[in-house]
Design a protein around this motif. Sequence first.
Motif, PDB file in Angstrom:
ATOM      1  N   GLU A 179       0.848  -1.191   0.000  1.00 14.92           N
ATOM      2  CA  GLU A 179       0.000   0.000   0.000  1.00 14.92           C
ATOM      3  C   GLU A 179       0.885   1.243   0.000  1.00 14.92           C
ATOM      4  N   ILE A 180       0.503   2.199  -0.861  1.00 15.97           N
ATOM      5  CA  ILE A 180       1.263   3.440  -0.962  1.00 15.97           C
ATOM      6  C   ILE A 180       0.300   4.620  -0.901  1.00 15.97           C
ATOM      7  N   GLN A 181       0.832   5.769  -0.523  1.00 17.06           N
ATOM      8  CA  GLN A 181       0.103   7.031  -0.511  1.00 17.06           C
ATOM      9  C   GLN A 181       0.810   7.992  -1.446  1.00 17.06           C
ATOM     10  N   LEU A 182       0.141   8.386  -2.542  1.00 12.76           N
ATOM     11  CA  LEU A 182       0.737   9.333  -3.483  1.00 12.76           C
ATOM     12  C   LEU A 182       0.686  10.740  -2.912  1.00 12.76           C
ATOM     13  N   VAL A 183       1.591  11.596  -3.366  1.00 14.96           N
ATOM     14  CA  VAL A 183       1.687  12.950  -2.814  1.00 14.96           C
ATOM     15  C   VAL A 183       0.469  13.793  -3.164  1.00 14.96           C
ATOM     16  N   ASP A 184      -0.203  13.483  -4.259  1.00 13.90           N
ATOM     17  CA  ASP A 184      -1.401  14.211  -4.673  1.00 13.90           C
ATOM     18  C   ASP A 184      -2.474  13.186  -5.018  1.00 13.90           C
ATOM     19  N   PRO A 185      -3.661  13.256  -4.388  1.00 17.04           N
ATOM     20  CA  PRO A 185      -4.719  12.297  -4.701  1.00 17.04           C
ATOM     21  C   PRO A 185      -5.125  12.285  -6.170  1.00 17.04           C
ATOM     22  N   ALA A 186      -4.817  13.350  -6.904  1.00 16.70           N
ATOM     23  CA  ALA A 186      -5.185  13.381  -8.323  1.00 16.70           C
ATOM     24  C   ALA A 186      -4.274  12.519  -9.186  1.00 16.70           C
ATOM     25  N   MET A 187      -3.137  12.104  -8.661  1.00 17.62           N
ATOM     26  CA  MET A 187      -2.227  11.258  -9.426  1.00 17.62           C
ATOM     27  C   MET A 187      -2.825   9.872  -9.601  1.00 17.62           C
ATOM     28  N   GLN A 188      -2.467   9.214 -10.691  1.00 13.01           N
ATOM     29  CA  GLN A 188      -3.058   7.925 -11.028  1.00 13.01           C
ATOM     30  C   GLN A 188      -1.973   6.896 -11.326  1.00 13.01           C
ATOM     31  N   LEU A 189      -2.308   5.630 -11.000  1.00 16.35           N
ATOM     32  CA  LEU A 189      -1.517   4.477 -11.397  1.00 16.35           C
ATOM     33  C   LEU A 189      -2.394   3.576 -12.256  1.00 16.35           C
ATOM     34  N   ALA A 190      -1.780   2.654 -12.999  1.00 12.31           N
ATOM     35  CA  ALA A 190      -2.544   1.803 -13.913  1.00 12.31           C
ATOM     36  C   ALA A 190      -2.062   0.367 -13.800  1.00 12.31           C
ATOM     37  N   SER A 191      -2.989  -0.546 -13.998  1.00 12.63           N
ATOM     38  CA  SER A 191      -2.651  -1.963 -14.062  1.00 12.63           C
ATOM     39  C   SER A 191      -2.196  -2.305 -15.479  1.00 12.63           C
ATOM     40  N   ILE A 192      -1.394  -3.371 -15.607  1.00 13.20           N
ATOM     41  CA  ILE A 192      -0.930  -3.836 -16.917  1.00 13.20           C
ATOM     42  C   ILE A 192      -1.076  -5.348 -16.973  1.00 13.20           C
ATOM     43  N   ASP A 193      -0.854  -5.909 -18.157  1.00 15.68           N
ATOM     44  CA  ASP A 193      -0.904  -7.374 -18.297  1.00 15.68           C
ATOM     45  C   ASP A 193       0.513  -7.938 -18.189  1.00 15.68           C
ATOM     46  N   THR A 194       0.584  -9.264 -18.192  1.00 12.34           N
ATOM     47  CA  THR A 194       1.882  -9.906 -18.011  1.00 12.34           C
ATOM     48  C   THR A 194       2.833  -9.645 -19.173  1.00 12.34           C
ATOM     49  N   ARG A 195       2.292  -9.444 -20.385  1.00 12.78           N
ATOM     50  CA  ARG A 195       3.167  -9.144 -21.514  1.00 12.78           C
ATOM     51  C   ARG A 195       3.903  -7.833 -21.287  1.00 12.78           C
ATOM     52  N   ARG A 196       3.177  -6.811 -20.897  1.00 14.14           N
ATOM     53  CA  ARG A 196       3.814  -5.520 -20.645  1.00 14.14           C
ATOM     54  C   ARG A 196       4.699  -5.584 -19.402  1.00 14.14           C
ATOM     55  N   LEU A 197       4.343  -6.448 -18.451  1.00 17.19           N
ATOM     56  CA  LEU A 197       5.207  -6.621 -17.286  1.00 17.19           C
ATOM     57  C   LEU A 197       6.552  -7.197 -17.720  1.00 17.19           C
ATOM     58  N   GLY A 198       6.513  -8.186 -18.635  1.00 13.42           N
ATOM     59  CA  GLY A 198       7.746  -8.770 -19.133  1.00 13.42           C
ATOM     60  C   GLY A 198       8.567  -7.812 -19.951  1.00 13.42           C
ATOM     61  N   GLU A 199       7.924  -6.775 -20.507  1.00 13.99           N
ATOM     62  CA  GLU A 199       8.635  -5.768 -21.298  1.00 13.99           C
ATOM     63  C   GLU A 199       9.187  -4.638 -20.430  1.00 13.99           C
ATOM     64  N   GLY A 200       9.023  -4.769 -19.116  1.00 14.09           N
ATOM     65  CA  GLY A 200       9.589  -3.767 -18.207  1.00 14.09           C
ATOM     66  C   GLY A 200       8.620  -2.697 -17.773  1.00 14.09           C
TER      67      GLY A 200
END
Length: 730
Positions: A509-530
């Motif tokens: 669990e993390i707390q971003l410095v600004d609630p407006a900031m966003q993170l995104a999920s990815i699939d395993t292919r993109r995970l393997g690509e770094g």
Amino acid sequence: MATLVFGSIGTMLGGPLGGAIGSLVGRQFDTALFGSTGREGPRLKELALTTSTYGQVLPRHFGRMRTAGSVIWATDLVERSEVQGTGKGGPSVTTYGYSANFAVALASRPIRALGRIWADGQLLRGADGELKAAGTLRFHNGAGRQPPDPLIASAEGAERCPAYRGLAYVVFEDLDLSGFYNRIPSLTFEVIADDDFSLQDIVGDVIDEIDANVALAEVVGYTSESAPASDLQTFAQILPLEIDASGENLVVARDRRQTAAIALAEPAITTADDDFGARTGFTRHRAAPSDSPPAILRYYDVERDYQASLQRATGRSLAGEPGAIDLPAALGAATARTMIERAARRIDWTRDRISWRTCELDPRVAPGARVTLPGIAGHWRIQAWEWHDGGVELSLERALPPGATTPPALASDPGRGNPAPDLPAGETRLAAFELPFDPAAGSSDAVRTVAAVSGTEAGWTGAALYADQGDGALQPLGQSGRTRAIMGTALSRLPGADPLQLDRGTQLEIQLVDPAMQLASIDTRRLGEGGNLAFVGEEIVQFLLATSLGQGRWRLEGLLRGRGGTEAAVAAHGDGEAFVLPGTGLASLDAGLLGSSPSRRVLAQGRGDPDPVTSPVYLAGITLRPLSPVHARRAIAADGAWTFTWTRRARGGWSWTDGIDVPLVEQAERYLVTLGPLDAPLAAWTTEAPELRIEPAVLARYAHNADAMFQVRQQGTHALSLPLPLAPVS
């Protein structure tokens, strides 16, 4: 005839000759009202920009308005340079910055306060009064005792520096121009001259002997740039004004101060051939309707940052272009809609006109007075009067009955605007670290040190960066830029895990410095690509899933651990570690200025920071440090000799898809094998191949050190790798 005709208002100024009623309006009124021969009134125009022109009229502001101002003093641009070098004989880079000192006149009368400031359409000063660029602002309100500005006095000398008393102006000192392409931007200012004002405040500043106590409660602001006659003409478009100069003072009124209508006597009959109403003493007619009656009101809308706007009256559309009223005043949309509705309704009633002749001299009968006529219904208002041999001839128009100008309850809309965002500066957040070597990013011999810099608010505009090599002296590292890095703080501690497997059980669990900031999920292919690479303390991880928990809190799952050669930090996490997504918002740092001391720090300070924020340099040395070898193996020969083998890795060779040794980044392949503690080994061997034979005699010599561990490190061009344990002695 003794009158002054004020045709644009539709009113006559004047009085009867002789002392019985009053004195004729004098030249002093005519000159004070109209000024010079030019009589062009104020016009509605798009927002002007700051200029510097000799002879330019400095306006008078009332209420709350937005104005461009006029530059009245300036110095040459101030140039500053910073030299940044590698510190190791590499080329240096010189960067230049510019600032400006100048003064802008805002009003030729004192004003109460200064509001927002726009520079090139963006807010330079917000509602909180803080500048959004480096520099100092001083405001002089134009008071009669204001002292000279200290900057102008120091530059020009005290004997040549005026105090500009009676003139409201601002002085910018050392205003940073980096955000304006190194030039003085086009400025507009929100001035607050009065809490409220009336027509008396506008024309009374110029004419002493005038009574113009007409309330302007619905008008938020007004700017006067011409003679009082033009100001009266402007407001007469939306207010029925009458002007009377029959007494000692010039009287401007919206309604005469009377409790009841004055009853006029029977009209006087005249025998002159050219007089109207020879047998009746009066004539009545209805004026022809206008070809383009007023249907549009153009004004400055306070809800759209004083941009030009318009409101339309209801009614049947007529052929041709509709009539428009230009009112260069600051209004709300609802007020503007009410004004144009009233003006459109009033015009129809006032078309009913009567010319009436009387021989009675009554001081109350003057322009603006409300009267009744014998034998004619309704109330009438005196528009003008003239003195003739046959009597006093009155020009009357139909007075509006109660409720005639009350507009219906109609909605008003200022229209869609795009105001410049007024966002707080926010506090700076900082995390500095070295990046692992990337073959596509530069030389394998160059340290890649960066700073992730961000702000807690979207209005954050960057920070100045400094290096502290551990001795307390600050070396400038340049500016961070305005792009915010996505960063925050870890709310949970990462447990140890296998860096060779996808960790599906751990949640971070993390707390971003600004609630407006966003993170995104990815699939395993993109995970393997770094994809979704992140720094958590001293470890580089990747995450597969990001789930928002609200208010800037996120849960990360599906972790790949120990990326980029940070597997040694997998089991070394603490509380409250920095979290950084190394995408945008990274500022490159001069490694030479940072030095190599373990106590070195990076500092940053933005506009919203009372004190500098600091950060150590995480992952120190990882750019030049070789990766530790992997896959340790031990073979025991028949004679008891041990043969250690291992597989080397190389900096930047993160993808090992075919099992073949990756290209070597170091100048030579060399390994150091030690026995016992790294800082005080019992024995050491060097080899240029990923293997080493330990004879039985050597093993017997150190057999009493049962806990001593054989370890191997790769010797790189610049540093040793972290150790790979091979086997204990026993």
